[in-house]
Design a protein around this motif. Structure first.
Motif, mmCIF file in Angstrom:
data_model
loop_
_atom_site.group_PDB
_atom_site.id
_atom_site.type_symbol
_atom_site.label_atom_id
_atom_site.label_comp_id
_atom_site.label_asym_id
_atom_site.label_seq_id
_atom_site.Cartn_x
_atom_site.Cartn_y
_atom_site.Cartn_z
ATOM 1 N N LEU A 35 -9.946 52.205 -37.507
ATOM 2 C CA LEU A 35 -9.981 51.155 -38.522
ATOM 3 C C LEU A 35 -10.612 51.633 -39.835
ATOM 4 N N ILE A 36 -11.646 52.455 -39.715
ATOM 5 C CA ILE A 36 -12.456 52.805 -40.885
ATOM 6 C C ILE A 36 -11.870 53.958 -41.686
ATOM 7 N N PHE A 37 -11.361 54.987 -41.006
ATOM 8 C CA PHE A 37 -10.940 56.197 -41.704
ATOM 9 C C PHE A 37 -9.439 56.181 -42.010
ATOM 10 N N LEU A 38 -9.108 56.856 -43.101
ATOM 11 C CA LEU A 38 -7.711 56.911 -43.543
ATOM 12 C C LEU A 38 -6.898 57.863 -42.684
ATOM 13 N N GLU A 39 -7.461 59.031 -42.379
ATOM 14 C CA GLU A 39 -6.791 60.028 -41.552
ATOM 15 C C GLU A 39 -7.673 60.354 -40.343
ATOM 16 N N PRO A 40 -7.124 60.417 -39.149
ATOM 17 C CA PRO A 40 -7.930 60.720 -37.955
ATOM 18 C C PRO A 40 -8.441 62.157 -37.957
ATOM 19 N N ALA A 41 -9.621 62.346 -37.392
ATOM 20 C CA ALA A 41 -10.220 63.678 -37.251
ATOM 21 C C ALA A 41 -11.124 63.656 -36.024
ATOM 22 N N GLY A 42 -11.266 64.820 -35.384
ATOM 23 C CA GLY A 42 -12.018 64.904 -34.141
ATOM 24 C C GLY A 42 -13.481 64.535 -34.262
ATOM 25 N N TRP A 43 -14.105 64.753 -35.431
ATOM 26 C CA TRP A 43 -15.544 64.523 -35.589
ATOM 27 C C TRP A 43 -15.896 63.050 -35.758
ATOM 28 N N GLN A 44 -14.916 62.215 -36.073
ATOM 29 C CA GLN A 44 -15.206 60.835 -36.457
ATOM 30 C C GLN A 44 -15.848 60.014 -35.329
ATOM 31 N N VAL A 87 -28.230 50.989 -48.183
ATOM 32 C CA VAL A 87 -27.386 50.453 -49.262
ATOM 33 C C VAL A 87 -27.029 51.555 -50.259
ATOM 34 N N LEU A 88 -28.018 52.356 -50.645
ATOM 35 C CA LEU A 88 -27.763 53.448 -51.592
ATOM 36 C C LEU A 88 -26.849 54.501 -50.976
ATOM 37 N N GLY A 89 -27.061 54.780 -49.692
ATOM 38 C CA GLY A 89 -26.207 55.748 -49.008
ATOM 39 C C GLY A 89 -24.768 55.262 -48.920
ATOM 40 N N SER A 90 -24.590 53.961 -48.701
ATOM 41 C CA SER A 90 -23.245 53.389 -48.660
ATOM 42 C C SER A 90 -22.564 53.534 -50.017
ATOM 43 N N GLY A 91 -23.336 53.287 -51.074
ATOM 44 C CA GLY A 91 -22.788 53.447 -52.423
ATOM 45 C C GLY A 91 -22.370 54.878 -52.691
ATOM 46 N N ALA A 92 -23.202 55.823 -52.239
ATOM 47 C CA ALA A 92 -22.887 57.236 -52.452
ATOM 48 C C ALA A 92 -21.624 57.633 -51.694
ATOM 49 N N LEU A 93 -21.455 57.107 -50.471
ATOM 50 C CA LEU A 93 -20.240 57.396 -49.704
ATOM 51 C C LEU A 93 -18.989 56.930 -50.445
ATOM 52 N N LEU A 94 -19.055 55.734 -50.986
ATOM 53 C CA LEU A 94 -17.887 55.178 -51.663
ATOM 54 C C LEU A 94 -17.598 55.895 -52.981
ATOM 55 N N ILE A 95 -18.621 56.449 -53.595
ATOM 56 C CA ILE A 95 -18.425 57.163 -54.867
ATOM 57 C C ILE A 95 -17.895 58.577 -54.630
ATOM 58 N N ALA A 97 -17.020 60.041 -51.461
ATOM 59 C CA ALA A 97 -16.113 60.318 -50.327
ATOM 60 C C ALA A 97 -15.164 59.155 -50.091
ATOM 61 N N ASN A 98 -14.818 58.483 -51.143
ATOM 62 C CA ASN A 98 -13.950 57.310 -51.040
ATOM 63 C C ASN A 98 -12.604 57.641 -50.391
ATOM 64 N N GLN A 99 -12.119 58.882 -50.589
ATOM 65 C CA GLN A 99 -10.807 59.275 -50.094
ATOM 66 C C GLN A 99 -10.736 59.327 -48.573
ATOM 67 N N LEU A 100 -11.894 59.311 -47.894
ATOM 68 C CA LEU A 100 -11.904 59.375 -46.434
ATOM 69 C C LEU A 100 -11.605 58.025 -45.782
ATOM 70 N N GLY A 103 -8.558 51.034 -46.594
ATOM 71 C CA GLY A 103 -8.963 49.832 -47.319
ATOM 72 C C GLY A 103 -9.919 48.991 -46.498
ATOM 73 N N PHE A 104 -9.632 48.879 -45.185
ATOM 74 C CA PHE A 104 -10.534 48.138 -44.301
ATOM 75 C C PHE A 104 -11.891 48.826 -44.240
ATOM 76 N N GLY A 105 -11.887 50.174 -44.182
ATOM 77 C CA GLY A 105 -13.140 50.923 -44.109
ATOM 78 C C GLY A 105 -14.015 50.690 -45.321
ATOM 79 N N VAL A 106 -13.405 50.689 -46.503
ATOM 80 C CA VAL A 106 -14.161 50.432 -47.735
ATOM 81 C C VAL A 106 -14.745 49.025 -47.707
ATOM 82 N N ALA A 107 -13.910 48.049 -47.313
ATOM 83 C CA ALA A 107 -14.385 46.667 -47.257
ATOM 84 C C ALA A 107 -15.523 46.518 -46.249
#
Length: 296
Positions: A35-44, A87-95, A97-100, A103-107
């Motif tokens: 649900l969260i990631f755009l492309e699947p990867a083994g580490w997720q 909260v700050l870490g979440s902001g940094a992720l979206l700034i 690593a947004n490409q990971l 849309g549901f994951g960002v929300a």
């Protein structure tokens, strides 16, 4: 007055929210990753499961704090700082690593950050209302023993405080776990009193320390057949010293639990909080009576 109530309310909400997310991530990491990631990867899945485990531990710690009326302002502010970091870490992720993320994951990241920010603010403002209790209680382990203590400064002269402390029959009026106290024999050192629990159980206590006007101590006869607590040795000492304005009394308790290593460890863990509450309530009730009698 419970000045920590608001802070503990938000700590409890934070705990429930963190526990819910943590359990989801631990037991369904693959579904969450999908649900969260755009492309699947083994580490997720591994990362989400580790994150979930951390949230569960965090939630359990918050539960302990939320149920502790003696939680301090510093403890609550520390949790608020951790929430702010989330909260700050979440902001940094979206700034960065947004490409990971889908849309549901960002929300989801934004929604969780909003909830965490609300908890942080509620805890912060709740912490501002916390006032250190007048009865300063502490409980700690020392080898096989449990050492508990409470001190309280009161607006009453030393002789009034001593009179109240040595009014043994009325000790039951301020001790929540005792229904009646009666003098069995003697006076001063060697005196014996019998204490009755709330269900009628009773035990003897022998005065083994008596310094007129200053301190007295009792050895509790825990070998009584119906003694209600899993303690093999128990000793209490009550003392009072004069202050510039009033007096300060102290209660020191030394307890050795019964049983094997596991049962003793569990008892000490559970008793630490209970001893603290019992002693603080006792000191508060005693202080009110001492100051009332001083004004009479």
């Amino acid at each position: 007055m419970d000045t920590s109530r608001n802070a503990r309310l938000f700590l409890g909400l934070n705990a429930a929210f963190s526990l819910l997310i943590g359990i989801d991530l631990v037991f369904a990491p693959a579904f969450a990753a999908e649900l969260i990631f755009l492309e699947p990867a083994g580490w997720q899945s591994l990362v989400l499961r580790i994150l979930g485990a951390g949230l569960i531990v965090f939630a359990l710690d918050l539960i302990l704090m939320a149920t502790d009326r003696f939680v301090t302002k510093g403890q609550v502010l520390f949790i608020s700082a951790l929430d702010l970091g989330w909260v700050l870490g979440s902001g940094a992720l979206l700034i960065f690593a947004n490409q990971l993320f889908s849309g549901f994951g960002v929300a989801a990241i934004v929604a969780v950050a909003v909830f965490v920010a609300v908890f942080a603010l509620g805890q912060y403002f709740g912490a501002q209302r916390i006032v250190a209790p007048l009865s300063q209680a502490s409980v700690r382990s020392a080898g096989e023993k449990l050492l508990a203590s409470v001190s309280r400064t009161v607006a009453a002269p030393k002789d009034v405080v001593w009179k109240v402390m040595t009014d043994h029959p009325r000790y039951a009026d301020v001790a929540d776990n005792i229904s009646k106290v009666e003098i069995v024999a003697g006076n001063g050192e060697g005196m014996q009193r019998r204490c009755y629990g709330l269900k009628g159980e009773n035990w003897l206590e022998t005065c083994d320390l008596f310094d007129e006007g200053h301190a007295f101590g009792f050895r509790i006869h825990t070998e009584a057949d119906d003694y209600p607590y899993p303690i093999s040795k128990l000793h209490g000492e009550w003392s009072v010293v004069p202050m510039e304005e009033g007096s300060k009394f102290t209660i020191d308790i030394e307890a050795t639990p019964k049983g094997n290593f596991l049962t003793r460890t569990l008892f000490k863990a559970a008793a630490k909080r209970q001893f603290k509450k019992v002693l603080a309530d006792l000191a508060d009730a005693w202080a009110a009576r001492m100051e009332r009698e001083a004004r009479a």
